[in-house]
Every structure is written in C-alpha cells, then in structure tokens.
Design a protein around this motif. Structure first.
Motif, PDB file in Angstrom:
ATOM      1  N   ARG A 242       0.712  -1.180   0.106  1.00 24.80           N
ATOM      2  CA  ARG A 242       0.023  -0.011   0.180  1.00 24.80           C
ATOM      3  C   ARG A 242       0.844   1.270   0.195  1.00 24.80           C
ATOM      4  NH1 ARG A 242      -3.727  -2.707   4.366  1.00 24.80           N
ATOM      5  NH2 ARG A 242      -5.679  -3.394   3.061  1.00 24.80           N
ATOM      6  N   SER A 243       1.806   1.331   0.782  1.00 20.97           N
ATOM      7  CA  SER A 243       2.512   2.464   0.650  1.00 20.97           C
ATOM      8  C   SER A 243       3.723   2.508  -0.280  1.00 20.97           C
ATOM      9  CB  SER A 243       3.460   2.449   2.269  1.00 20.97           C
ATOM     10  OG  SER A 243       4.354   1.430   2.222  1.00 20.97           O
ATOM     11  N   ASP A 244       4.327   1.321  -0.734  1.00 21.66           N
ATOM     12  CA  ASP A 244       5.596   1.523  -1.576  1.00 21.66           C
ATOM     13  C   ASP A 244       4.792   1.623  -3.140  1.00 21.66           C
ATOM     14  OD1 ASP A 244       8.215   0.643  -2.221  1.00 21.66           O
ATOM     15  OD2 ASP A 244       7.143  -0.323  -3.747  1.00 21.66           O
ATOM     16  N   ILE A 245       3.927   1.003  -3.611  1.00 27.02           N
ATOM     17  CA  ILE A 245       3.316   1.320  -4.693  1.00 27.02           C
ATOM     18  C   ILE A 245       2.669   2.642  -4.882  1.00 27.02           C
ATOM     19  CG2 ILE A 245       1.468   0.572  -6.796  1.00 27.02           C
ATOM     20  CD1 ILE A 245       1.869  -2.124  -5.646  1.00 27.02           C
ATOM     21  N   GLN A 400       1.758  13.871   1.279  1.00 31.89           N
ATOM     22  CA  GLN A 400       1.966  12.412   1.225  1.00 31.89           C
ATOM     23  C   GLN A 400       2.224  11.898   2.435  1.00 31.89           C
ATOM     24  OE1 GLN A 400       4.417  10.403  -1.942  1.00 31.89           O
ATOM     25  NE2 GLN A 400       5.216   9.029  -0.562  1.00 31.89           N
ATOM     26  N   ILE A 401       2.763  12.613   3.468  1.00 32.66           N
ATOM     27  CA  ILE A 401       3.215  12.319   4.742  1.00 32.66           C
ATOM     28  C   ILE A 401       1.746  12.189   5.420  1.00 32.66           C
ATOM     29  CG2 ILE A 401       4.186  12.838   7.034  1.00 32.66           C
ATOM     30  CD1 ILE A 401       6.669  13.729   5.363  1.00 32.66           C
ATOM     31  N   ASP A 402       1.196  13.247   5.065  1.00 28.33           N
ATOM     32  CA  ASP A 402      -0.185  13.385   5.911  1.00 28.33           C
ATOM     33  C   ASP A 402      -1.340  12.244   5.578  1.00 28.33           C
ATOM     34  OD1 ASP A 402       0.326  15.544   7.497  1.00 28.33           O
ATOM     35  OD2 ASP A 402      -0.461  17.114   6.289  1.00 28.33           O
ATOM     36  N   ASN A 416      10.570   6.470   5.848  1.00 32.26           N
ATOM     37  CA  ASN A 416      11.408   5.915   4.819  1.00 32.26           C
ATOM     38  C   ASN A 416      10.748   5.914   3.477  1.00 32.26           C
ATOM     39  OD1 ASN A 416      13.888   4.222   5.707  1.00 32.26           O
ATOM     40  ND2 ASN A 416      12.311   4.168   7.610  1.00 32.26           N
ATOM     41  N   GLU A 417       9.200   5.830   3.435  1.00 31.89           N
ATOM     42  CA  GLU A 417       8.853   5.698   2.067  1.00 31.89           C
ATOM     43  C   GLU A 417       8.804   7.068   1.210  1.00 31.89           C
ATOM     44  OE1 GLU A 417       8.125   3.338   0.219  1.00 31.89           O
ATOM     45  OE2 GLU A 417       7.694   1.648   1.340  1.00 31.89           O
ATOM     46  N   SER A 418       8.576   8.158   2.324  1.00 34.23           N
ATOM     47  CA  SER A 418       8.164   9.512   1.687  1.00 34.23           C
ATOM     48  C   SER A 418       9.195  10.405   1.715  1.00 34.23           C
ATOM     49  CB  SER A 418       6.922  10.145   2.666  1.00 34.23           C
ATOM     50  OG  SER A 418       5.860   9.481   2.522  1.00 34.23           O
TER      51      SER A 418
END
Length: 520
Positions: A242-245, A400-402, A416-418
């Motif tokens: 969910r977070s990576d794609i 994106q973080i929010d 890490n992802e953002s």
C-alpha cells in the motif's frame, strides 16, 4: 470475497516482534513506540544462527534488486561463515545470464541455473522478478517449491494481486518480506562502501506473513542484515505494498516528474525565464540542493534556511500547492489500497506483450535542455534553491506524509517511503542521470505508475495552485503554520540518526548500473 484487513488491523499485527538472534531496540517517534533492529557488519556473527535452517538461497531474477541482493548475500555469507549457497535462477535463454556470469554466478560452480530448478532446490526462494511476471507465474512457483521452504519477497505486490482475486498463500510455506527502501544499485553500492565503513547500506522493512516453524522472523531480519540494512523496521506485506506502490507514483517518481514539468513550463512560458535557468530552478533545484538539505536536516530546514523574502515566496507556493497535491495523493492511495492500481499494472503488462507501453520522455524540449544543464555542472555551484520550486515540492511531500498518517501507517514506514528513500536513495540517481532517464529506466510497475499519475500532478498544480497565485486568490496561509509545527519533523530527525553512515557514491556509475537503477 472477504475484504483485505485494514491498515490499522495490519499495523496491530506488526506492533512488536520477537527475535532470538538479534537485538531489538525501542524507539519513540512523535510519541509512538516502535521496535527496530540495527544492522551493520559488527552483527554478522548472528547470521549463521539466523540462516541455520537454510542450505541454499535461490535468488530469482536479475532486474533491479536481483544483482544487488544476490551479491550482497553471497559476500555476507562468506564473511560471516554462513553455511549456505546463493544460487541465481533465471529463465532458460535469458539475456541476463551473461550479466550474472560476469558477477561470478556460473553453471560450472553451481550458482546459476534455470529458475524453476533453482526454486525446487532452495530452502529460501527470494522472488525478484517483475510484478507483472510474478502475477502470471506465482502458481507455478508455489508448485515448484519444496515442502517447508520459505518464500521471500521484496515487494508485497503479489499479496495485493492475490487479495484482488480472493486467493491466499499455501499454508505449508513460510512467507516473509524484506523490502529495501531504495533501488537495487543503491543497495549494492552502499553495501560495498559498508565493507570499509560499518553501517553503510539501504534501510529495509521486513514482514512475516506466514510462519510455520517459529523461525521466520529471524530469517527475515537476517536477510535484511545480510544485504546491508543499517536498520530494519517491521511492517506487513499489505501495508508495504500500500505504501510502496503508492509512494513511487507520488513523491518518489510520479509526483516529482509532474512537478518538474509544471515548474519548468511556468518559469519559461509564464515568467519569461531563460530555458536553462528554468531547468536549474526546477529539476536541478529539487533533485540536488533541496534533497540534500532534507537528507541532512529535514524538510523544515529548507524553509528555515531561507531569508525573509524567499520564505514569503516559499510560503505562497506551499500554501497554494498543498491541497491540489493532497487531492491527487489520496486518490492514488485509495486506488492502490482497493486493488485498482494493481489491476492496472497487470493489464499494462498484458498490453506490453502486443506493443510497448513504456516510452521515453526525454525527447521534449525541457529534457533536452536538462542534458545541456547537467553537462555544465562543473562550471557552476550546485546549491541554488528556488523558493517557489522548494515550496511546491515540500507541500507535495508533506501531503503524502499526511495521507499515510491518516491511513494509519507507522511513522518509520512513512518517513522511509516519503522522505529517506526519496532524498537518500532516489534523488542522487535522478540528479546524476535525469528525471526523464529514470522514468524510462525504472521498474515496469513504477514506470507505468509515473506515466499515469505524473500528468495528474502537473495538471492539478498548473490549473489550481499556480493560477490561484497568479489570480491573487486568497490562500489558506494557516497551512504554513501547520507545516512548521508538524509532528513529523522531530520524527524525521530521529530517523535520520539511523540513516546510512555514508552517502551513496555515484562515481563510476556505468550505463548498465543506471539502466537497472529502478525502484524496488
């Protein structure tokens, strides 16, 4: 068909973990507690116990992650005294066979073979082929695996696909994930640097989807440590995909692609700026000095470093851009979470059998100018930060973080992802080779996502954010206060303490490396 568990249900599964082989550390991020494992060559002595049930690791595929992970595992096993062999498995006749042989994997020494034969002989099967190919062949992979073997994934895409069609993993196998938060070439280059400076590498998330023998968690952590992770944090396969794609369609690649094109066009067409100057103030600014500031001192420092005049420009751009960016980002997240985006990738893969679906974007005037600008870097300093471009970029990153925070992801995963993957792993390649180059040469999943979502960012920012500024519309300036007082900033600083001990060195970057410089 039952709905997939929510992010919060998945998060509860990953709230804590037990390890017999490694030291677990407690960290606090913005008032929340998480647990990590710190990596480094100084804990390689724990690897033999972690891999005690494994005699052969089969690394399947030679795309972005395959070369890095196979070589890192092989080197770590040798240095740590792990009694296991790393074997690369590829399709018969694969053009990648020659590259694997150059890296020391050969049929003669039993470390290179046909993929299904390698799968059938391996205790840990690390499946690193493309997402679209995985969706087409996973049943054959399951059938080939020997009883009690462990399936290792570096992306949760397969589970996402299985969720959409109501299937599950066979119950007699362990299923684990180790997902480096960066591109394959970064995983290898920082690991090599880490041979002389402990702690160099790419952070990883890890997950245990199925554990049949009580050893899967230690095996997953051992895998992360062996490929060089400075620190590893727990997630689940579902939350990872969910977070990576989502992330690669947003700030990692799709959004930055759309932002840069919208800014360059605005600077040249609306502001009458010289084309090279416009490229310096858009793409070069974001992938270079803005990313470096965020990497070292966080997002907020981009603003606080500015003089009063530039702060006012940043604030205007930030407040105008946040909502248009957020609107696209939350739509993208929900399309990933419900399976629409996964279905889109598989459909694109099927179309690719008939005609190319990923085409280069570097033929337009903007990206041609970019080639000229990069060729002149030695003639100028590389520290120009345009406050308007910085405001747009930071607004998108914060949006994106929010979204991820609202959806319930843990802060280590969000950061890490953002942030970290963007500025520490991807931006150096975007800066060295160009955004246009990377969009075309990244993984199929990331490229199809960028192609689809980048124009949405471009359009929404151009039509809503920039016109609001030009028309003198009232802006919600409270968004700047929200930004400056956001709880994520101290959490980013805390996570930055766990970043690689050295910066990635891109000297000697060859064409083959760059062509594989893809998002995992």
């Amino acid at each position: 068909m039952m709905a997939a568990p929510s992010v919060l249900e998945e998060r509860a599964k990953a709230a804590d973990f037990n390890t017999k082989c490694f030291k677990k550390e407690r960290i606090e991020l913005a008032g929340t507690v998480e647990y990590i494992v710190r990596g480094g060559r100084d804990i390689f002595s724990s690897l033999p116990a972690a891999f005690s049930s494994v005699k052969q690791v089969g690394v399947i595929g030679w795309g972005s992650q395959g070369p890095a992970q196979s070589q890192n595992l092989r080197d770590s096993f040798q240095d740590a005294g792990v009694d296991a062999k790393v074997v690369v498995g590829l399709r018969d006749g694969s053009a990648s066979m020659a590259n694997a042989r150059k890296a020391g994997f050969t049929e003669e020494n039993g470390t290179l073979g046909e993929m299904y034969k390698v799968i059938s002989e391996s205790d840990l099967v690390i499946l690193l082929i493309s997402d679209a190919a995985t969706a087409n062949c996973y049943k054959k992979v399951f059938d080939a695996m020997k009883p009690g073997a462990t399936l290792g994934l570096s992306h949760g895409f397969l589970l996402g696909h299985m969720d959409t069609i109501g299937e599950t993993f066979p119950k007699d196998m362990n299923v684990i994930l180790v997902a480096p938060k960066g591109m394959g070439p970064s995983v290898r280059k920082l690991y090599v640097q880490g041979k002389t400076e402990n702690g160099a590498g790419i952070n990883c998330s890890f997950a245990v989807e199925q554990d049949t023998d009580g050893h899967a968690t230690d095996l997953a952590i051992g895998w992360a440590v062996a490929i060089g992770a400075p620190f590893s944090f727990q997630t689940t396969l579902r939350n990872e995909y969910r977070s990576d794609i989502f992330g690669e369609r947003c700030i990692l690649l799709g959004a930055i692609h759309g932002i840069c094109e919208s800014l360059w066009r605005r600077f040249v067409m609306d502001k009458g700026m010289d084309e090279e100057e416009a490229f310096l103030r858009s793409t070069e600014c974001i992938t270079g000095p803005v990313s470096r500031v965020i990497s070292k001192r966080g997002i907020k420092a981009v603003y606080t470093d500015m003089n009063e005049e530039d702060r006012a420009i940043f604030a205007q751009a930030y407040c105008a851009s946040y909502e248009p960016a957020y609107e696209i980002i939350i739509e993208c997240y929900e399309d990933v979470a419900c399976g629409n985006e996964i279905r889109s990738v598989i459909a694109a893969g099927n179309r690719a059998k008939r005609f190319p679906v990923i085409s280069p974007i570097d033929g337009t005037r903007m990206w041609k100018v970019g080639q000229v600008v990069r060729s002149k870097r030695s003639e100028r300093s590389d520290d120009l930060i345009d406050p308007f471009a910085a405001g747009v970029y930071c607004a998108t990153m914060m949006a994106q973080i929010d979204v991820l925070m609202e959806k319930g992801h843990v802060l280590s995963e969000i950061i890490n992802e953002s942030v970290i993957e963007s500025v520490d792993s991807l931006s150096p390649y975007l800066h060295a080779r160009g955004v246009a180059y990377m969009v075309f040469n990244c993984s199929f999943t990331a490229a199809t996502g960028s192609k689809k979502w980048a124009p949405r960012f471009d359009y929404n920012l151009s039509q809503r954010a920039y016109t609001a500024i030009d028309n003198g519309d009232a802006l919600d300036m409270k968004r700047l206060d929200d930004f400056l007082n956001h709880s994520i900033h101290p959490a980013i600083i805390e996570c930055a303490k766990l970043r690689p001990s050295v910066d990635i060195a891109l000297t000697g970057l060859g064409e083959d490396d760059a062509a594989r410089a893809a998002l995992s």
